[in-house]
Each structure stands twice: as structure tokens, then as C-alpha cells.
Write an enzyme that holds these catalytic residues in place. Structure first.
Site, PDB file in Angstrom:
ATOM      1  N   GLY A   1       1.040  -0.986   0.084  1.00  0.00           N
ATOM      2  CA  GLY A   1      -0.069  -0.079  -0.084  1.00  0.00           C
ATOM      3  C   GLY A   1       0.810   1.201   0.109  1.00  0.00           C
ATOM      4  O   GLY A   1       1.359   1.617   0.909  1.00  0.00           O
TER       5      GLY A   1
ATOM      6  N   CYS B   1     -10.078   1.656  10.579  1.00  0.00           N
ATOM      7  CA  CYS B   1      -9.589   1.801   9.282  1.00  0.00           C
ATOM      8  C   CYS B   1      -8.714   0.520   9.026  1.00  0.00           C
ATOM      9  O   CYS B   1      -8.693   0.066   7.853  1.00  0.00           O
ATOM     10  CB  CYS B   1      -9.030   3.181   9.081  1.00  0.00           C
TER      11      CYS B   1
ATOM     12  N   CYS C   1      -7.930   9.130   9.764  1.00  0.00           N
ATOM     13  CA  CYS C   1      -7.467   8.275   8.855  1.00  0.00           C
ATOM     14  C   CYS C   1      -8.342   8.612   7.385  1.00  0.00           C
ATOM     15  O   CYS C   1      -9.421   8.357   7.345  1.00  0.00           O
ATOM     16  CB  CYS C   1      -7.733   6.828   9.194  1.00  0.00           C
TER      17      CYS C   1
END
Length: 368
Positions: A10, A101, A197
């Protein structure tokens, strides 16, 4: 076709994920980058810089010589994370969206997508570590104690941990930035992101006002005196000192309630009466708790730890405090503390540790 095992990283646009991708490539993985877009409501505003972050992530991928894919998880984020975030605030609690999250987006939607494109593992820039012992996986603190993010990852499961790599968890932040500069990453000096987030830094009250109708009410001290007006209970959290808009109270010219310059702290929120209760002094009894109850527990090992004394955190930025776990059942647990804990806040997470091992935790529901 590459025969190397594939890992999907990511890439957020930040330096930690960028160095993670580099380290995994050096280790021999077939690295693919993914940039996650998870917020769309005001993506063109100065506070939500996903377009700029994607440009940074793409520049990193170019330097590293890896592919990058842009994926959109905004619908999942709004349904699984942001809706819960708003529900908690409306109920008078103070949620931690970063924990949700991680559990719902970074290690669920993202992980599923990565597996779907042929990855064996995912990699992220979190400061944490994974250790396998006897076929079980443990979540460990990051070696840089000032950056450790295991608190935010405590809801990860055995399956999620078995598929996750945390390359920078073995490093200190200074070393991460040194590596980034050494290999010529364009974001080597980029400031660390803060704020909600995937939503970013923004004036918090203005942001919440767009989703929750504010209802002003009285601010009272421990003696019941009205000393100000709050702008809506959901704006405030226990232990809050800034932004209360109140000073000392004088009675017949004499200062009461802790002295003219003694700071005020949020101590209680009365949702039924829409009243914010405040006290003066950091160590006021209303701010101290010797016990807490937690619900919706999640344990890394898949089962609750045995009763005993563990290290515990009731908020991210605090040192471990010893807490006695009397037992856990049906997703609930109770902790007793030998020393009072400050501003234990419903909606935040109580997370337990056994040395460097993060065991899991739950949502704080009450404290006394």
C-alpha cells in the site's frame, strides 16, 4: 511472468510505505504498489490531498521500478468506518477511526484485492512486527518505541497477520528517512501525515458540523455552577483542555475552583441533560479511574488471554500501565489498575500487552 512471490504494498505517498516497498524489492519479492483512495466527499479541498499523495506514490513507484495501481475503496470506507465514526460521536463517545480503518480497509478490503491480483502477501509502512511461533502469529511492537503502531493494529486476526509484512517495523524512523534519501526517493523529507485516517488534517468542528447537527448547552463545574456554553457535546472528549472558552470563577472578588490560572478539563458528558462537566486541575478525582470495562473485544490469538497482570494502554500516546485482567467472556472484559488512570475515555480502545507482544483489546465502555 515473474516467478518471484508477489507482495502488494500500500503506497500512501508517504516515506514509510515507500521504503517498505524498496526493502521488499531488495529481499527478492515481486513488488506491486497500490494507492488506496478512500474519501471522496471533498477531495478537491485543501485538507484532503489524495491527488497530491497519488502523484507522490506514482513518483516513488517510478524510482523503484514497480507497477502502481489506483484503487477506490471510498464506498467501503464510508460504510464500514465513517458511519461508525459518526455513530460513536453522536452517542457521546470518542472513537478511534484509525483502528477501524486498519481492520476494515487496510487489512480487509485491501488484502482481499491484493489476493485477487495474485499476491501471497501484503506490505505496509506500519511500525510493527509479526512473529510466527508454532504455527501461530504474534503482533509485536515496532522497534522504534516513539513510532510503534501496534495499538492501532490490535484487531488484526491470525489470517491477516499471516499474510502481512511490516518491513519498517524493524527500523527507527531516522533510519527510514536515511534509506529514502540514499536511494533518491522524491518523498524522503515529506512530512508525516496526521488527522483522521484517509480524511486528513482539517478544522475538526467545521468538519463534524457537516454531518452532525450541533446542540449547544451549558458547561458546569463540579458544584453545578453554569460557567459557560458548549457548542455540542460531540466536539469534546474527556481530558480535553483546549478550546473550552472558560476561565476562572470569582465569587465576591475571591477566586474559586482551583485558582485563577488552574486549567479546566472536560470530566464528564451528560447526554440526557446535554451538559458538559468540567473540573480544574489535571489530577482532579473526576479524571481518575481505577477500573474499566471494555466491549467488542478482539484478540490476536483468536481467544482471550488468561487472567493476570498485563501491560495496558487506554490511549495511544501513553506508557504501558499494569492492569489486572480478571477474565474475559462474550467479547467483554474488565481491568483493575493499582494506580489511577487519567481520563479513561469511552469509545477509545483498551489494548493489552505481554511484554513486546500485543494481545488485542476492546472498546472502553465505562470506567470508575
Amino acid at each position: 511472468m515473474s516467478r518471484k512471490p508477489r507482495v502488494v504494498v500500500g503506497l500512501s505517498g508517504g516515506v514509510d510505505s515507500a521504503v517498505s516497498a524498496h526493502l521488499l524489492k531488495v529481499q527478492g519479492w515481486d513488488v506491486v504498489g497500490i494507492f488506496m483512495k478512500n474519501w471522496e466527499d471533498d477531495d478537491d479541498s485543501e485538507y484532503c490531498s489524495s491527488n497530491e499523495d497519488f502523484v507522490d506514490a506514482a513518483a516513488v513507484a517510478d524510482v523503484l521500478g514497480i507497477e502502481i495501481e489506483h484503487v477506490n475503496f471510498a464506498a467501503q470506507y464510508k460504510d464500514k468506518v465513517f458511519a461508525e465514526f459518526l455513530r460513536e460521536y453522536q452517542a457521546g463517545r470518542t472513537p478511534n477511526p484509525d483502528v477501524l480503518c486498519n481492520a476494515e480497509i487496510k487489512f480487509k478490503a485491501f488484502l482481499d484485492h491484493a489476493i485477487g491480483v495474485g499476491a501471497q502477501k501484503i506490505g505496509t509502512g506500519h511500525y510493527a512486527r509479526v512473529r510466527e511461533r508454532g504455527g501461530r502469529f504474534e503482533l509485536l511492537r515496532g522497534l522504534d518505541e516513539t513510532k510503534d503502531q501496534s495499538y492501532f493494529l490490535h484487531r488484526l486476526t491470525q489470517d491477516q497477520l499471516s499474510r502481512t509484512l511490516f518491513p519498517v517495523g524493524e527500523l527507527r524512523k531516522t533510519e527510514v528517512r536515511r534509506i529514502a534519501q540514499e536511494i533518491g526517493l522524491p518523498n524522503a523529507k515529506k512530512k508525516d501525515s496526521t488527522g483522521i485516517c484517509f480524511i486528513g488534517e482539517r478544522p475538526f468542528r467545521d468538519f463534524l458540523n457537516r454531518y452532525i447537527a450541533k446542540e449547544p448547552g451549558p458547561i458546569r463545574d463540579e458544584r453545578g455552577r453554569a460557567i459557560g456554553k458548549h457548542q455540542g457535546l460531540f466536539f469534546y472528549t474527556l481530558g480535553q483542555r483546549q478550546g473550552l472558552g472558560i476561565g476562572g470563577i470569582k465569587e465576591k472578588g475571591v477566586q474559586r475552583g482551583g485558582g485563577e490560572h488552574a486549567p479546566w478539563f472536560v470530566a464528564r458528558k451528560d447526554m440526557e441533560r446535554n451538559t458538559l462537566w468540567v473540573v480544574q486541575g489535571h489530577d482532579h478525582p473526576w479524571l481518575l479511574s481505577l477500573t474499566l470495562d471494555a466491549a467488542d473485544a478482539s484478540w490476536v490469538a483468536g481467544a482471550a488471554p488468561a487472567p493476570g497482570v498485563y501491560g495496558s494502554k487506554t490511549r495511544y500516546r501513553q506508557a504501558d500501565a499494569p492492569g489486572t485482567l480478571a477474565g474475559a467472556s462474550n467479547g467483554n472484559f474488565h481491568l483493575d489498575f493499582p494506580e489511577p488512570q487519567w481520563a479513561v475515555t469511552p469509545g477509545q480502545f483498551a489494548v493489552l500487552y505481554d511484554g513486546e507482544v500485543c494481545l488485542g483489546g476492546g472498546v472502553i465502555s465505562a470506567s470508575t
